[in-house]
Design a protein around this motif. Sequence first.
Motif, mmCIF file in Angstrom:
data_model
loop_
_atom_site.group_PDB
_atom_site.id
_atom_site.type_symbol
_atom_site.label_atom_id
_atom_site.label_comp_id
_atom_site.label_asym_id
_atom_site.label_seq_id
_atom_site.Cartn_x
_atom_site.Cartn_y
_atom_site.Cartn_z
ATOM 1 N N TYR A 62 0.841 -1.203 0.000
ATOM 2 C CA TYR A 62 0.000 0.000 0.000
ATOM 3 C C TYR A 62 0.876 1.252 0.000
ATOM 4 C CZ TYR A 62 -3.746 -3.234 1.383
ATOM 5 O OH TYR A 62 -4.645 -4.257 1.443
ATOM 6 N N ARG A 63 1.943 1.208 0.770
ATOM 7 C CA ARG A 63 2.850 2.360 0.851
ATOM 8 C C ARG A 63 3.496 2.633 -0.504
ATOM 9 N NH1 ARG A 63 7.472 4.821 1.902
ATOM 10 N NH2 ARG A 63 7.927 5.920 3.815
ATOM 11 N N ASP A 64 3.967 1.573 -1.173
ATOM 12 C CA ASP A 64 4.576 1.757 -2.495
ATOM 13 C C ASP A 64 3.570 2.307 -3.501
ATOM 14 O OD1 ASP A 64 7.027 0.888 -1.586
ATOM 15 O OD2 ASP A 64 6.854 -1.128 -2.451
ATOM 16 N N LEU A 65 2.337 1.870 -3.397
ATOM 17 C CA LEU A 65 1.308 2.385 -4.297
ATOM 18 C C LEU A 65 1.043 3.865 -4.007
ATOM 19 C CD1 LEU A 65 -0.542 1.780 -6.635
ATOM 20 C CD2 LEU A 65 -2.221 0.898 -5.011
ATOM 21 N N ASP A 66 0.985 4.226 -2.727
ATOM 22 C CA ASP A 66 0.825 5.642 -2.367
ATOM 23 C C ASP A 66 1.958 6.487 -2.946
ATOM 24 O OD1 ASP A 66 -1.547 5.360 -0.965
ATOM 25 O OD2 ASP A 66 -0.586 5.312 1.002
ATOM 26 N N ILE A 67 3.172 5.987 -2.827
ATOM 27 C CA ILE A 67 4.340 6.709 -3.358
ATOM 28 C C ILE A 67 4.244 6.829 -4.869
ATOM 29 C CG2 ILE A 67 6.845 6.549 -3.706
ATOM 30 C CD1 ILE A 67 6.960 5.298 -0.837
ATOM 31 N N LEU A 73 1.371 12.022 -9.792
ATOM 32 C CA LEU A 73 0.776 13.359 -9.715
ATOM 33 C C LEU A 73 1.829 14.439 -9.947
ATOM 34 C CD1 LEU A 73 -1.609 12.834 -6.681
ATOM 35 C CD2 LEU A 73 -2.280 13.161 -9.071
ATOM 36 N N ALA A 74 3.006 14.271 -9.355
ATOM 37 C CA ALA A 74 4.086 15.248 -9.530
ATOM 38 C C ALA A 74 4.511 15.317 -10.996
ATOM 39 C CB ALA A 74 5.277 14.876 -8.647
ATOM 40 N N LYS A 75 4.603 14.171 -11.630
ATOM 41 C CA LYS A 75 4.993 14.122 -13.048
ATOM 42 C C LYS A 75 3.938 14.809 -13.919
ATOM 43 C CE LYS A 75 6.118 10.991 -16.803
ATOM 44 N NZ LYS A 75 6.048 9.631 -17.294
ATOM 45 N N LEU A 76 2.678 14.517 -13.660
ATOM 46 C CA LEU A 76 1.603 15.128 -14.445
ATOM 47 C C LEU A 76 1.571 16.645 -14.248
ATOM 48 C CD1 LEU A 76 -1.237 12.498 -13.907
ATOM 49 C CD2 LEU A 76 0.050 12.929 -16.027
ATOM 50 N N LYS A 77 1.800 17.096 -13.011
ATOM 51 C CA LYS A 77 1.855 18.533 -12.734
ATOM 52 C C LYS A 77 2.997 19.179 -13.522
ATOM 53 C CE LYS A 77 2.133 19.341 -8.382
ATOM 54 N NZ LYS A 77 2.096 19.470 -6.919
ATOM 55 N N GLN A 78 4.136 18.529 -13.519
ATOM 56 C CA GLN A 78 5.315 19.044 -14.206
ATOM 57 C C GLN A 78 5.078 19.137 -15.719
ATOM 58 O OE1 GLN A 78 8.819 16.534 -13.978
ATOM 59 N NE2 GLN A 78 10.107 18.339 -13.760
ATOM 60 N N GLU A 79 4.289 18.210 -16.244
ATOM 61 C CA GLU A 79 3.997 18.197 -17.676
ATOM 62 C C GLU A 79 2.914 19.193 -18.064
ATOM 63 O OE1 GLU A 79 2.961 14.123 -18.376
ATOM 64 O OE2 GLU A 79 5.055 13.449 -18.317
ATOM 65 N N GLY A 80 2.327 19.865 -17.055
ATOM 66 C CA GLY A 80 1.302 20.855 -17.335
ATOM 67 C C GLY A 80 -0.055 20.245 -17.646
ATOM 68 N N HIS A 81 -0.453 19.260 -16.859
ATOM 69 C CA HIS A 81 -1.743 18.588 -17.067
ATOM 70 C C HIS A 81 -2.895 19.593 -16.985
ATOM 71 C CE1 HIS A 81 -5.080 15.806 -16.438
ATOM 72 N NE2 HIS A 81 -4.288 14.865 -16.925
ATOM 73 N N GLN A 82 -3.872 19.436 -17.846
ATOM 74 C CA GLN A 82 -5.013 20.350 -17.943
ATOM 75 C C GLN A 82 -5.772 20.492 -16.621
ATOM 76 O OE1 GLN A 82 -7.642 19.341 -21.145
ATOM 77 N NE2 GLN A 82 -9.268 20.687 -20.427
ATOM 78 N N LEU A 83 -5.959 19.381 -15.898
ATOM 79 C CA LEU A 83 -6.692 19.461 -14.625
ATOM 80 C C LEU A 83 -5.938 20.291 -13.591
ATOM 81 C CD1 LEU A 83 -8.093 15.839 -14.288
ATOM 82 C CD2 LEU A 83 -9.364 17.928 -14.826
ATOM 83 N N GLU A 84 -4.632 20.282 -13.685
ATOM 84 C CA GLU A 84 -3.838 21.112 -12.777
ATOM 85 C C GLU A 84 -3.926 22.578 -13.197
ATOM 86 O OE1 GLU A 84 -1.435 22.301 -9.652
ATOM 87 O OE2 GLU A 84 -2.588 20.490 -9.969
#
Length: 100
Positions: A62-67, A73-84
Amino acid sequence: MERDLDVATRTRTIEWLKTEVLDQTSRLFRAIWEGSTSRVVDGLAGLIASAYILGRRLGISYRDLDIAVADKLAKLKQEGHQLEDQYRDLSELSEHIRKR
């Protein structure tokens, strides 16, 4: 023979969990169609729980999945995801996960 039985049982469990993910997805879509907020919440909760348990049965803690979710999420934010960009959904979810 006992080891073969254990492998078969584990395989059946994983297959069953895969159908649970599909069933929960179906329930969620039906609830969205019907407009039932309580059923949407129940469907989402069931889907998330099934995904976590399937991951565990596949050897992912569970911990590895959380990580992994936080990293995604960090990667998607960095890529400029539309929802962000439009709603800051990724930042809010990242913060929620961090506080848990």
